[in-house]
Design a protein around this motif. Structure first.
Motif, PDB file in Angstrom:
ATOM      1  N   SER A 255     -51.619 -61.582  19.349  1.00 29.88           N
ATOM      2  CA  SER A 255     -51.235 -61.343  18.132  1.00 29.88           C
ATOM      3  C   SER A 255     -50.293 -60.161  17.846  1.00 29.88           C
ATOM      4  CB  SER A 255     -52.439 -61.326  17.024  1.00 29.88           C
ATOM      5  OG  SER A 255     -53.188 -60.161  16.941  1.00 29.88           O
ATOM      6  N   TRP A 256     -50.803 -58.915  18.727  1.00 27.69           N
ATOM      7  CA  TRP A 256     -49.930 -57.658  18.630  1.00 27.69           C
ATOM      8  C   TRP A 256     -48.787 -57.785  19.246  1.00 27.69           C
ATOM      9  CZ3 TRP A 256     -54.745 -53.770  19.389  1.00 27.69           C
ATOM     10  CH2 TRP A 256     -55.079 -53.649  18.358  1.00 27.69           C
ATOM     11  N   GLN A 257     -48.420 -58.872  20.191  1.00 33.79           N
ATOM     12  CA  GLN A 257     -47.257 -59.127  20.941  1.00 33.79           C
ATOM     13  C   GLN A 257     -47.236 -58.050  22.096  1.00 33.79           C
ATOM     14  OE1 GLN A 257     -43.739 -59.113  17.926  1.00 33.79           O
ATOM     15  NE2 GLN A 257     -44.883 -61.198  17.155  1.00 33.79           N
ATOM     16  N   ILE A 258     -48.374 -57.781  22.573  1.00 33.09           N
ATOM     17  CA  ILE A 258     -48.318 -56.972  23.827  1.00 33.09           C
ATOM     18  C   ILE A 258     -47.856 -57.911  25.051  1.00 33.09           C
ATOM     19  CG2 ILE A 258     -49.935 -55.595  25.373  1.00 33.09           C
ATOM     20  CD1 ILE A 258     -49.258 -54.677  22.277  1.00 33.09           C
ATOM     21  N   ILE A 259     -47.226 -57.217  26.135  1.00 29.53           N
ATOM     22  CA  ILE A 259     -46.576 -57.896  27.143  1.00 29.53           C
ATOM     23  C   ILE A 259     -47.740 -58.426  27.946  1.00 29.53           C
ATOM     24  CG2 ILE A 259     -44.470 -56.949  26.797  1.00 29.53           C
ATOM     25  CD1 ILE A 259     -45.023 -55.126  29.220  1.00 29.53           C
ATOM     26  N   PRO A 260     -47.566 -59.454  28.692  1.00 28.20           N
ATOM     27  CA  PRO A 260     -48.683 -60.138  29.316  1.00 28.20           C
ATOM     28  C   PRO A 260     -49.212 -59.104  30.463  1.00 28.20           C
ATOM     29  CG  PRO A 260     -47.067 -61.818  29.369  1.00 28.20           C
ATOM     30  CD  PRO A 260     -46.580 -60.409  28.718  1.00 28.20           C
ATOM     31  N   PRO A 261     -48.362 -58.217  31.184  1.00 30.94           N
ATOM     32  CA  PRO A 261     -49.037 -57.297  32.452  1.00 30.94           C
ATOM     33  C   PRO A 261     -49.983 -56.385  31.608  1.00 30.94           C
ATOM     34  CG  PRO A 261     -46.814 -57.689  32.644  1.00 30.94           C
ATOM     35  CD  PRO A 261     -47.096 -58.262  31.517  1.00 30.94           C
ATOM     36  N   VAL A 262     -49.549 -55.961  30.451  1.00 30.05           N
ATOM     37  CA  VAL A 262     -50.519 -54.925  29.835  1.00 30.05           C
ATOM     38  C   VAL A 262     -51.709 -55.684  29.229  1.00 30.05           C
ATOM     39  CG1 VAL A 262     -50.437 -53.341  27.843  1.00 30.05           C
ATOM     40  CG2 VAL A 262     -48.487 -53.303  29.191  1.00 30.05           C
ATOM     41  N   THR A 263     -51.672 -56.932  28.783  1.00 35.41           N
ATOM     42  CA  THR A 263     -52.544 -57.647  28.210  1.00 35.41           C
ATOM     43  C   THR A 263     -53.590 -57.893  29.062  1.00 35.41           C
ATOM     44  OG1 THR A 263     -51.361 -58.822  26.356  1.00 35.41           O
ATOM     45  CG2 THR A 263     -53.225 -59.850  27.481  1.00 35.41           C
ATOM     46  N   ASP A 264     -52.955 -58.242  30.504  1.00 42.35           N
ATOM     47  CA  ASP A 264     -54.335 -58.148  31.439  1.00 42.35           C
ATOM     48  C   ASP A 264     -55.023 -57.108  32.130  1.00 42.35           C
ATOM     49  OD1 ASP A 264     -53.165 -61.034  31.883  1.00 42.35           O
ATOM     50  OD2 ASP A 264     -51.834 -60.463  33.501  1.00 42.35           O
ATOM     51  N   THR A 265     -54.340 -55.903  31.877  1.00 48.22           N
ATOM     52  CA  THR A 265     -54.925 -54.529  32.137  1.00 48.22           C
ATOM     53  C   THR A 265     -55.958 -54.228  30.996  1.00 48.22           C
ATOM     54  OG1 THR A 265     -52.962 -53.748  33.408  1.00 48.22           O
ATOM     55  CG2 THR A 265     -54.817 -52.103  32.381  1.00 48.22           C
ATOM     56  N   VAL A 266     -55.551 -54.468  29.886  1.00 48.97           N
ATOM     57  CA  VAL A 266     -56.497 -54.475  28.549  1.00 48.97           C
ATOM     58  C   VAL A 266     -57.673 -55.355  28.866  1.00 48.97           C
ATOM     59  CG1 VAL A 266     -56.876 -54.188  26.216  1.00 48.97           C
ATOM     60  CG2 VAL A 266     -54.722 -53.417  26.937  1.00 48.97           C
ATOM     61  N   VAL A 267     -57.330 -56.465  28.963  1.00 54.27           N
ATOM     62  CA  VAL A 267     -58.559 -57.447  29.454  1.00 54.27           C
ATOM     63  C   VAL A 267     -59.387 -56.914  30.370  1.00 54.27           C
ATOM     64  CG1 VAL A 267     -59.240 -59.788  29.873  1.00 54.27           C
ATOM     65  CG2 VAL A 267     -57.449 -59.293  28.252  1.00 54.27           C
ATOM     66  N   LEU A 268     -59.082 -56.588  31.389  1.00 54.60           N
ATOM     67  CA  LEU A 268     -59.887 -55.955  32.519  1.00 54.60           C
ATOM     68  C   LEU A 268     -60.643 -54.606  32.306  1.00 54.60           C
ATOM     69  CD1 LEU A 268     -60.610 -56.120  35.585  1.00 54.60           C
ATOM     70  CD2 LEU A 268     -58.498 -54.382  36.036  1.00 54.60           C
ATOM     71  N   VAL A 269     -59.975 -53.653  31.632  1.00 60.21           N
ATOM     72  CA  VAL A 269     -60.855 -52.602  31.160  1.00 60.21           C
ATOM     73  C   VAL A 269     -61.862 -53.032  30.106  1.00 60.21           C
ATOM     74  CG1 VAL A 269     -59.093 -51.080  31.889  1.00 60.21           C
ATOM     75  CG2 VAL A 269     -59.249 -51.600  29.384  1.00 60.21           C
ATOM     76  N   VAL A 270     -61.552 -53.777  29.139  1.00 58.22           N
ATOM     77  CA  VAL A 270     -62.574 -54.390  28.080  1.00 58.22           C
ATOM     78  C   VAL A 270     -63.593 -55.107  28.963  1.00 58.22           C
ATOM     79  CG1 VAL A 270     -62.950 -56.242  26.424  1.00 58.22           C
ATOM     80  CG2 VAL A 270     -61.078 -54.585  26.143  1.00 58.22           C
ATOM     81  N   SER A 271     -63.601 -55.772  30.074  1.00 62.13           N
ATOM     82  CA  SER A 271     -64.378 -56.552  30.697  1.00 62.13           C
ATOM     83  C   SER A 271     -65.178 -55.550  31.497  1.00 62.13           C
ATOM     84  CB  SER A 271     -63.885 -57.482  31.651  1.00 62.13           C
ATOM     85  OG  SER A 271     -64.746 -58.183  32.430  1.00 62.13           O
ATOM     86  N   GLU A 272     -64.647 -54.631  32.053  1.00 56.51           N
ATOM     87  CA  GLU A 272     -65.563 -53.673  32.537  1.00 56.51           C
ATOM     88  C   GLU A 272     -66.427 -52.838  31.653  1.00 56.51           C
ATOM     89  OE1 GLU A 272     -65.965 -53.311  35.865  1.00 56.51           O
ATOM     90  OE2 GLU A 272     -64.654 -54.930  36.362  1.00 56.51           O
ATOM     91  N   LEU A 273     -65.777 -52.308  30.703  1.00 61.62           N
ATOM     92  CA  LEU A 273     -66.577 -51.362  29.547  1.00 61.62           C
ATOM     93  C   LEU A 273     -67.808 -52.273  28.930  1.00 61.62           C
ATOM     94  CD1 LEU A 273     -63.649 -49.305  27.852  1.00 61.62           C
ATOM     95  CD2 LEU A 273     -65.513 -48.626  30.001  1.00 61.62           C
ATOM     96  N   VAL A 274     -67.449 -53.380  28.631  1.00 56.71           N
ATOM     97  CA  VAL A 274     -68.270 -54.346  28.006  1.00 56.71           C
ATOM     98  C   VAL A 274     -69.653 -54.803  28.914  1.00 56.71           C
ATOM     99  CG1 VAL A 274     -68.698 -56.550  27.176  1.00 56.71           C
ATOM    100  CG2 VAL A 274     -66.810 -55.107  26.126  1.00 56.71           C
ATOM    101  N   THR A 275     -68.999 -55.078  30.272  1.00 53.05           N
ATOM    102  CA  THR A 275     -70.215 -55.312  31.233  1.00 53.05           C
ATOM    103  C   THR A 275     -71.255 -54.117  31.448  1.00 53.05           C
ATOM    104  OG1 THR A 275     -68.647 -56.859  32.421  1.00 53.05           O
ATOM    105  CG2 THR A 275     -70.705 -55.982  33.607  1.00 53.05           C
ATOM    106  N   ASN A 276     -70.453 -53.114  31.431  1.00 55.33           N
ATOM    107  CA  ASN A 276     -71.286 -51.748  31.595  1.00 55.33           C
ATOM    108  C   ASN A 276     -72.220 -51.550  30.304  1.00 55.33           C
ATOM    109  OD1 ASN A 276     -70.297 -51.069  33.831  1.00 55.33           O
ATOM    110  ND2 ASN A 276     -69.030 -49.479  33.067  1.00 55.33           N
TER     111      ASN A 276
END
Length: 185
Positions: free
Chosen positions: A68-89
């Motif tokens: 929805s923020w129109q973030i490019i896919p490589p950056v989106t993938d990175t944000v999803v990865l860090v969210v996953s790590e922080l939320v898992t912790n």
């Protein structure tokens, strides 16, 4: 959506599809200060229960928000990865167990995402007072690399205790896909 598992809060900009107009700030004492010279364009705070099911839910919401923020896919993938790590912790270390309750009360964590001019800030607030520490993971260990992943993927990262108890762990992911390797402030 199950309102017991999460809620969303529109803080700036346009409404994200999961926002509720009656949502109040989740922690008034932990207000962030934008970096000097950085404008906050869009922001959302999501509240999730401290359960393992919140990890894939947070990834899904993050991917939808980045779209929805129109973030490019490589950056989106990175944000999803860090969210996953922080939320898992947050789920794993919140009270040292995977149960969503402490003293028979539901336990939650807040996931905040903030679109800035040059980066996306991700913040995870939880009730655990202990700040993250780097551990040297054995080559074949199944865990222990989360903060290394955050350091590699983020432009900057950090953690701080909150005056209301608990902590916030945050990181900034550059909107320019070439910026990797972070330092703590």
């Amino acid at each position: 959506m199950n309102e017991d598992n999460h809620r969303a809060c529109r803080t700036t900009g346009r409404t994200f599809p999961f926002s509720r107009p009656d949502c109040q700030p989740l922690r008034s004492c932990s207000q962030r200060c934008p970096d000097p010279g950085e404008d906050e364009n869009e922001a959302i705070i999501l509240r999730f229960s401290c359960t393992p099911a919140s990890v894939p839910a947070s990834r899904r919401h993050t991917r939808e928000l980045m779209s929805s923020w129109q973030i490019i896919p490589p950056v989106t993938d990175t944000v999803v990865l860090v969210v996953s790590e922080l939320v898992t912790n947050a789920v794993k270390h919140s009270g040292g167990r995977l149960l969503p309750y402490r003293d028979d009360q539901p336990r939650y964590f807040d996931l905040g995402m903030y679109l800035r001019t040059k980066h996306v800030r991700v913040e995870v607030h939880d009730d655990e007072d202990r700040l993250p520490v780097h551990v040297e993971a054995h080559e074949y260990a199944e865990g222990g690399r989360g903060m290394d992943i955050i350091r590699f993927c983020a432009r900057r990262w950090g953690a701080r205790g909150l005056c209301t108890g608990g902590k916030v762990v945050w990181c900034d992911v550059s909107l320019a896909d070439s910026s990797h390797g972070a330092s703590a402030p």
